[in-house]
Design an enzyme around this catalytic site. Structure first.
Site, PDB file in Angstrom:
ATOM      1  N   HIS A   1       0.703  -1.172   0.067  1.00 41.60           N
ATOM      2  CA  HIS A   1      -0.317   0.005   0.009  1.00 41.60           C
ATOM      3  C   HIS A   1       0.806   1.188   0.000  1.00 41.60           C
ATOM      4  CE1 HIS A   1      -3.140   2.532   2.215  1.00 41.60           C
ATOM      5  NE2 HIS A   1      -3.298   2.459   1.037  1.00 41.60           N
ATOM      6  N   ARG A   2       0.710   1.859  -1.145  1.00 43.16           N
ATOM      7  CA  ARG A   2       1.455   3.302  -1.261  1.00 43.16           C
ATOM      8  C   ARG A   2       3.051   3.125  -1.131  1.00 43.16           C
ATOM      9  NH1 ARG A   2      -1.653   7.482   2.915  1.00 43.16           N
ATOM     10  NH2 ARG A   2      -3.499   6.500   2.649  1.00 43.16           N
TER      11      ARG A   2
ATOM     12  N   GLU B   1       0.342  -0.760  -5.000  1.00 42.16           N
ATOM     13  CA  GLU B   1      -0.737   0.556  -4.945  1.00 42.16           C
ATOM     14  C   GLU B   1      -0.197   1.701  -4.711  1.00 42.16           C
ATOM     15  OE1 GLU B   1      -4.129   2.953  -3.055  1.00 42.16           O
ATOM     16  OE2 GLU B   1      -1.968   2.489  -2.608  1.00 42.16           O
TER      17      GLU B   1
ATOM     18  N   ASP C   1      -1.320   6.508  -5.316  1.00 41.43           N
ATOM     19  CA  ASP C   1      -2.480   7.437  -5.580  1.00 41.43           C
ATOM     20  C   ASP C   1      -1.652   8.319  -6.564  1.00 41.43           C
ATOM     21  OD1 ASP C   1      -4.117   6.396  -3.291  1.00 41.43           O
ATOM     22  OD2 ASP C   1      -2.051   6.715  -2.279  1.00 41.43           O
TER      23      ASP C   1
ATOM     24  N   HIS D   1      -0.979  10.959  -2.185  1.00 43.32           N
ATOM     25  CA  HIS D   1      -2.094  10.657  -1.640  1.00 43.32           C
ATOM     26  C   HIS D   1      -2.956  11.623  -1.457  1.00 43.32           C
ATOM     27  CE1 HIS D   1      -5.131   9.646   1.381  1.00 43.32           C
ATOM     28  NE2 HIS D   1      -5.349   8.389   0.986  1.00 43.32           N
TER      29      HIS D   1
ATOM     30  N   GLU E   1      -4.591   4.253  -8.061  1.00 40.23           N
ATOM     31  CA  GLU E   1      -5.910   4.919  -7.448  1.00 40.23           C
ATOM     32  C   GLU E   1      -6.018   6.538  -7.938  1.00 40.23           C
ATOM     33  OE1 GLU E   1      -6.877   4.778  -3.230  1.00 40.23           O
ATOM     34  OE2 GLU E   1      -8.430   6.162  -3.656  1.00 40.23           O
TER      35      GLU E   1
ATOM     36  N   LYS F   1      -7.266   9.808  -7.522  1.00 42.77           N
ATOM     37  CA  LYS F   1      -7.821  10.726  -6.304  1.00 42.77           C
ATOM     38  C   LYS F   1      -8.654  11.609  -6.834  1.00 42.77           C
ATOM     39  CE  LYS F   1      -6.431   8.624  -2.527  1.00 42.77           C
ATOM     40  NZ  LYS F   1      -7.556   7.786  -1.782  1.00 42.77           N
TER      41      LYS F   1
ATOM     42  N   ASP G   1      -0.191  -2.153   4.664  1.00 38.57           N
ATOM     43  CA  ASP G   1       1.110  -1.180   4.764  1.00 38.57           C
ATOM     44  C   ASP G   1       2.333  -1.991   5.169  1.00 38.57           C
ATOM     45  OD1 ASP G   1      -0.790   0.949   4.468  1.00 38.57           O
ATOM     46  OD2 ASP G   1      -1.299   0.985   6.715  1.00 38.57           O
TER      47      ASP G   1
HETATM   48  O1  G3P Z   1      -6.717   1.265  -2.623  1.00 39.86           O
HETATM   49  C1  G3P Z   1      -7.211   1.214  -1.249  1.00 39.86           C
HETATM   50  C2  G3P Z   1      -6.819   2.270  -0.276  1.00 39.86           C
HETATM   51  O2  G3P Z   1      -5.462   2.877  -0.889  1.00 39.86           O
HETATM   52  C3  G3P Z   1      -7.845   3.396  -0.361  1.00 39.86           C
HETATM   53  O3  G3P Z   1      -7.764   4.374   0.715  1.00 39.86           O
HETATM   54  O4  G3P Z   1      -6.915   6.510   1.490  1.00 39.86           O
HETATM   55  O5  G3P Z   1      -5.421   4.545   1.752  1.00 39.86           O
HETATM   56  O6  G3P Z   1      -6.259   5.954  -0.612  1.00 39.86           O
HETATM   57  P1  G3P Z   1      -6.486   5.334   0.756  1.00 39.86           P
HETATM   58 CA    CA Z   2      -4.954   4.459  -2.054  1.00 35.27          CA
END
Ligand code: G3P
Ligand code: CA
Length: 253
Positions: free
Chosen positions: A9-10, A36, A38, A51, A118, A120, A237
């Site tokens: 994640h990120r 993943e 953003d 993000h 993702e 945004k 994470d």
């Molecule tokens: O893609 C899943 C998750 O990343 C969505 O929430 O706020 O972490 O971008 P957020």
């Molecule tokens: Ca995200």
């Protein structure tokens, strides 16, 4: 049925600055199946990987991304705010910048991993973002599997309209009725469902685990539960930890 994939994640955000080249490189080194990230769009129409709509939380700059040029954004550090992290290294982390999507795609070229972008679109409508994304992935994606996700449904539907072969996923933080109908009708590649929604009542999702990626699962027991359910992927994470739990299970099968 294939095993659950692990997506960072990120990047690897519990241990390295989020959405940075450093973080993505570390996730790859840990052995993730995917990452993943953003995206937002700058004043001069560049796609940057960050993000929030503003620079404030993750960099030493301030202001909205949409009001800054790429050159302005590049002046700030995307690593300096993470000096409390255990692995913080002043020399290399402070020079980290907000990367462009192109830079991330180029970094990933040698690696056979999936990429979840993702979009945004929580606050602003970035005109032309979808076209830009598809064009960058076409040029620098090296043919990798890319999934475009968003909470904002029109945005991923626009992606699909522009490219029928694009994989799109709707991000959900609430229950929906008959999820399989959404998948079929909207030609979704997957649903990206929050762990709370999925784990509090897994019944509506039961026949569709191979089309479900779950975010953001960090807790040991939840990761293990999701591995048992054989969801398509866990977005976490702590990718290193999730990969370890997965390999531990394999050793006992
Ligand atoms: O893609 C899943 C998750 O990343 C969505 O929430 O706020 O972490 O971008 P957020
Ligand atoms: Ca995200």
């Amino acid at each position: 049925m294939s095993e659950t994939k692990v997506y960072g994640h990120r990047g690897s955000m519990a241990t390295f600055p989020e959405n940075t080249l450093l973080g993505f490189h570390e996730a790859v080194k840990q052995g993730v199946d995917g990452v993943e990230l953003d995206v937002q769009m700058t004043k001069d129409g560049e796609i940057v990987v960050i993000h929030d709509e503003t620079l404030d939380r993750t960099t030493n700059g301030t202001g909205y991304i949409k009001d800054c040029t790429l050159a302005e954004i590049k002046k700030y550090s995307a690593g300096i705010k993470y000096s409390n992290f255990q692995l913080f290294d002043e020399k290399s982390w402070i020079s980290e910048q907000v990367p462009t999507l192109q830079e991330v795609l180029e970094l990933l070229i040698p690696y056979d991993i999936e990429l979840n972008i993702e979009l945004k679109k929580n606050m602003f409508h970035y005109e032309g973002m979808e076209e830009k994304l598809l064009s960058l992935v076409e040029q620098y994606g090296n043919g990798r599997k890319v999934i475009y996700s968003s909470f904002h449904l029109p945005s991923i539907l626009r992606i699909k309209e522009l490219d029928q072969n694009a994989g799109i996923a709707w991000l959900l933080d609430h229950h929906i009725s008959l999820p399989e109908d959404y998948i079929r009708t909207l030609h979704l590649e997957a649903l990206h469902v929050s762990k709370d929604v999925l784990l509090t009542n897994s019944y509506p999702w039961r026949d569709m685990y191979s089309s479900i990626r779950v975010w953001t699962a960090n807790d040991r027991d939840q990761i293990k539960q999701l591995l048992d359910l054989k969801v398509n992927a866990i977005i976490t994470d702590f990718p290193e930890k999730a990969l370890f739990f997965r390999s531990e299970r394999k050793a006992f099968v």
